[in-house]
Design a protein around this motif. Structure first.
Motif: not given
Length: 379
Positions: A226-232, A272-274
């Protein structure tokens, strides 16, 4: 006859003793209930729905931050033939946890999710999706069965079928955004992740392609992505978690010593935190030996299917360092208990366990590293 059996028995016992215990049991020193030594709850609350009998077991639990200051806690406790369920809304304000609304409309198998503006979604397979107002005073059955593929905010939701999907904007009703084919992997309020055979595509909600990359298998290779923020993105294959760009280039690789199951991952709003929240079966000493013998004698066809422990870990997706480590053991159950949630800001983790809701403040700088040097690994 007894003499003839003795040799094989001792050979079998020796082989069973040589089988390693599960990795989590070896690597973790977590006791009946413990958190990272330097982290203590900043507030806690006794959940009033806990049955008084010491024989009561947790049958199901689901927790969600519906906003930065509001938490929804769904619990089901089972005592012999009876089960008691409820959803409690708790306000996190001024360093205290205060319940302010409650409903008995909850059941085992239901997962709670934020739905924007403090509202709450109750999602369960093969049943209508329920939308609660921010104070539980009104309830609405949605016109479509919403899947567990929804954005962290709950504003973008999906109707899912194998090989096809529909995206909706959730307001006071479901508004169709688009539909498509392929296996839906994840949804955010900005992008959607789709696997089409051996290709993973990243697209905007209106269908513009932002990137793509090849994956090793046509289906089932990643437990979650899944997405991590807007660009990862994150890609979890159960052995490691990779943070990649939209074209699959590895930016960070971690082995956070976690288990593997669908739905065990959530993150802060900025990615930032998962948080990983997973259940496990742990055995030690003679019990481990007996289970190993059972597995050997049945050629792996029989073994423990229940779970008796839960572990929660949070890590930083930029540095790869661990921010939080918590674990609990309990009587064996077949429920995939999910007791933890991370706040939208990534500053707090809340855990519902053993009749108590506890909230922890995460450190600004995480310490223990879970990152793997990229030079030693190919992707």
């Amino acid at each position: 006859m007894r003499k003839q059996m003795r040799g094989p028995v001792f050979v079998l016992l020796g082989f069973a003793l040589s089988l390693p215990a599960k990795a989590h049991s070896q690597e973790s020193s977590i006791g009946p209930e413990s958190a990272s030594p330097h982290l203590q709850p900043v507030a806690s609350l006794t959940l009033s729905e806990t049955p008084q009998s010491s024989q009561a077991d947790v049958a199901w639990v689901s927790v969600a931050f519906t906003s930065e200051t509001s938490i929804a806690v769904g619990t089901c406790f089972r005592n012999f033939m009876n089960q008691k369920c409820s959803v409690v809304l708790v306000r996190w304000n001024g360093g205290t946890l205060q319940p302010f609304a409650q409903t008995p409309q909850f059941d085992s198998g239901v997962s709670l999710h934020p739905a924007g503006e403090g509202r709450i979604l109750e999602i369960k397979s093969l049943t209508p999706t329920v939308l609660f107002s921010s104070d539980l005073s009104t309830v609405q059955n949605l016109s479509k069965p919403v899947s567990r593929f929804l954005s962290p905010s709950g504003k973008t939701v999906a109707e899912w079928a194998r090989g096809s999907w529909k995206l909706y904007l959730l307001s006071d009703r479901l508004e169709l955004l688009r539909e498509g084919t392929g296996d839906l992997q994840s949804v955010s309020d900005e992008v959607v992740l789709i696997q089409d055979r051996k290709v993973m595509r990243v697209e905007t909600l209106d269908g513009k392609q932002l990137g793509s990359f090849s994956v090793p298998s046509a289906e089932g290779y990643y437990a979650s992505a899944g997405p991590v923020g807007n660009d990862k993105l994150y890609l979890d294959d159960c052995n490691s978690v990779r943070i990649v760009d939209f074209n699959g280039r590895t930016l960070l690789k971690m082995r956070p010593r976690k288990g593997c199951s669908f739905g065990d991952t959530s993150s802060s709003a900025d990615g930032r935190r998962m948080l990983f929240d997973f259940t496990d079966h742990k055995a030690s000493g003679l019990k481990h030996v007996l289970e190993s013998i059972q597995t050997v004698t049945t050629l792996g066809m029989m073994g423990p299917e229940d779970v008796n422990g839960e572990e929660v870990r949070v890590f930083d997706t930029v540095t790869g360092k661990v921010c939080f480590n918590w674990g609990s053991s309990f009587r064996a159950t077949y429920s995939q208990v999910r007791s933890a949630a991370i706040s939208p800001s990534g500053e707090f983790v809340v855990i519902a366990a053993k009749g108590t809701l506890a909230i922890y403040r995460l450190p600004a700088d995480c310490d223990e590293s879970a990152a793997v040097p990229l030079s030693n690994h190919r992707h």
